[in-house]
Write a protein that holds these residues in place. Sequence first.
Motif, PDB file in Angstrom:
ATOM      1  N   SER A  60      18.394  -5.627 -26.739  1.00  2.00           N
ATOM      2  CA  SER A  60      18.398  -4.204 -26.378  1.00  2.00           C
ATOM      3  C   SER A  60      19.692  -3.532 -26.823  1.00  2.00           C
ATOM      4  CB  SER A  60      18.205  -4.038 -24.867  1.00  2.00           C
ATOM      5  OG  SER A  60      19.335  -4.489 -24.148  1.00  2.00           O
ATOM      6  N   TYR A  61      20.800  -4.262 -26.764  1.00  2.00           N
ATOM      7  CA  TYR A  61      22.069  -3.710 -27.237  1.00  2.00           C
ATOM      8  C   TYR A  61      22.048  -3.530 -28.758  1.00  2.00           C
ATOM      9  CZ  TYR A  61      24.587  -4.072 -22.790  1.00  2.00           C
ATOM     10  OH  TYR A  61      25.025  -3.885 -21.504  1.00  2.00           O
ATOM     11  N   LEU A  62      21.471  -4.497 -29.455  1.00  2.00           N
ATOM     12  CA  LEU A  62      21.386  -4.387 -30.915  1.00  2.00           C
ATOM     13  C   LEU A  62      20.485  -3.225 -31.327  1.00  2.00           C
ATOM     14  CD1 LEU A  62      21.155  -8.178 -31.867  1.00  2.00           C
ATOM     15  CD2 LEU A  62      23.107  -6.641 -32.214  1.00  2.00           C
ATOM     16  N   ASP A  63      19.462  -2.943 -30.518  1.00  2.00           N
ATOM     17  CA  ASP A  63      18.604  -1.785 -30.793  1.00  2.00           C
ATOM     18  C   ASP A  63      19.408  -0.490 -30.720  1.00  2.00           C
ATOM     19  OD1 ASP A  63      16.385  -3.341 -31.182  1.00  2.00           O
ATOM     20  OD2 ASP A  63      15.586  -3.078 -29.153  1.00  2.00           O
ATOM     21  N   ARG A  64      20.360  -0.450 -29.799  1.00  2.00           N
ATOM     22  CA  ARG A  64      21.200   0.747 -29.687  1.00  2.00           C
ATOM     23  C   ARG A  64      22.063   0.917 -30.936  1.00  2.00           C
ATOM     24  NH1 ARG A  64      23.971   0.545 -23.812  1.00  2.00           N
ATOM     25  NH2 ARG A  64      25.054   2.382 -24.654  1.00  2.00           N
ATOM     26  N   ILE A  65      22.533  -0.200 -31.486  1.00  2.00           N
ATOM     27  CA  ILE A  65      23.300  -0.124 -32.734  1.00  2.00           C
ATOM     28  C   ILE A  65      22.415   0.434 -33.848  1.00  2.00           C
ATOM     29  CG2 ILE A  65      24.302  -1.518 -34.586  1.00  2.00           C
ATOM     30  CD1 ILE A  65      25.720  -3.174 -32.614  1.00  2.00           C
ATOM     31  N   SER A  66      21.169  -0.040 -33.906  1.00  2.00           N
ATOM     32  CA  SER A  66      20.244   0.445 -34.936  1.00  2.00           C
ATOM     33  C   SER A  66      19.996   1.943 -34.775  1.00  2.00           C
ATOM     34  CB  SER A  66      18.914  -0.317 -34.846  1.00  2.00           C
ATOM     35  OG  SER A  66      19.111  -1.696 -35.079  1.00  2.00           O
ATOM     36  N   GLY A  67      19.923   2.396 -33.521  1.00  2.00           N
ATOM     37  CA  GLY A  67      19.719   3.820 -33.268  1.00  2.00           C
ATOM     38  C   GLY A  67      20.867   4.660 -33.793  1.00  2.00           C
ATOM     39  N   VAL A  68      22.088   4.171 -33.613  1.00  2.00           N
ATOM     40  CA  VAL A  68      23.256   4.897 -34.123  1.00  2.00           C
ATOM     41  C   VAL A  68      23.228   4.919 -35.649  1.00  2.00           C
ATOM     42  CG1 VAL A  68      25.774   4.931 -34.239  1.00  2.00           C
ATOM     43  CG2 VAL A  68      24.643   4.334 -32.095  1.00  2.00           C
ATOM     44  N   GLN A  69      22.834   3.800 -36.254  1.00  2.00           N
ATOM     45  CA  GLN A  69      22.745   3.751 -37.717  1.00  2.00           C
ATOM     46  C   GLN A  69      21.769   4.799 -38.245  1.00  2.00           C
ATOM     47  OE1 GLN A  69      22.430  -0.867 -37.879  1.00  2.00           O
ATOM     48  NE2 GLN A  69      23.076  -0.223 -39.907  1.00  2.00           N
ATOM     49  N   ARG A  70      20.630   4.945 -37.558  1.00  2.00           N
ATOM     50  CA  ARG A  70      19.641   5.926 -38.008  1.00  2.00           C
ATOM     51  C   ARG A  70      20.193   7.342 -37.908  1.00  2.00           C
ATOM     52  NH1 ARG A  70      16.109   2.351 -35.282  1.00  2.00           N
ATOM     53  NH2 ARG A  70      16.151   3.629 -33.385  1.00  2.00           N
ATOM     54  N   VAL A  71      20.888   7.623 -36.811  1.00  2.00           N
ATOM     55  CA  VAL A  71      21.454   8.963 -36.625  1.00  2.00           C
ATOM     56  C   VAL A  71      22.493   9.274 -37.699  1.00  2.00           C
ATOM     57  CG1 VAL A  71      22.882  10.374 -35.095  1.00  2.00           C
ATOM     58  CG2 VAL A  71      20.995   9.067 -34.154  1.00  2.00           C
TER      59      VAL A  71
END
Length: 278
Positions: free
Chosen positions: A260-271
């Motif tokens: 779930s933490y790594l998903d948050r990193i992916s979300g920042v990358q997309r933004v």
Amino acid sequence: MRGFYTLANGGRYVQPSCVTKIDNLGQTIYKNSREVKTIYSPESAYMMTDILKGVISSNYGTGHNLKIDGQIVAGKTGTTENSKDGWFCGYSSYYTTVVWCGYDIPKEVDNLFGSTYPGHIWLNYMTKIHEGLPKADFLQPQGIVFKTIDWRGNPTDFDTGTQDMFSKTCLEKGLGGQIGVNASQSAKDGSNITNRVITPKENQIPQPMDQETKAEQDADAALAVLESLTPQSSAENRDAVFLDAQNKIGKIKDKDRRSSYLDRISGVQRVLGIEGSY
């Protein structure tokens, strides 16, 4: 909203209203009494505000990227499970503003946290309405006192070099939780007790934080910094922040939590429009 502006108002609550009075042919037929109710003591409100100031002023606060130039503010981020709702509630000595982002029918929103969309809407709005206002801190009540504390956070007469604030009323009523006594005092039998230390009960002693909880707290702090990045952030700074977040997330043993933490990193990358992985 009401809870936060009551804190900002020193613990006093006033019913919100858009109407102050109604006149008819020169006669006042209604006047808002603006009844004031004390909900929190001034000391409790001030101490809570002092804690919430750290959310923004501290480099490790979840809202550290929401500082308003020339003003002192306090606030709280909020994010529901799976990033379906994001809140930021913040206030100054002048204004209180609460921002919510989400859908009427809840669904997950990429990179939605209290410090992202809600926080930046709050920051833009509050910055604008504070233009031209002098810097103002929250008024400290007379009932607030500062005491030297021991490693447990209890007031002590020993010089530990660390202080914290307390309610004078609570201390006078013996609610301060004092543990150490650095003074000679008479016992019931007339003898003197010097440098007496009262040992707290076992369940009063804070237990060491387990490694998994510590790892998650470190990861949360790293992600708060990560989520404050903008497309204008330098590549060097961005890479260092991403690497730090990944290293700290890697220390979380629970696979699902780590994911779930790594998903948050992916979300920042997309933004930020970053392709590939770190």
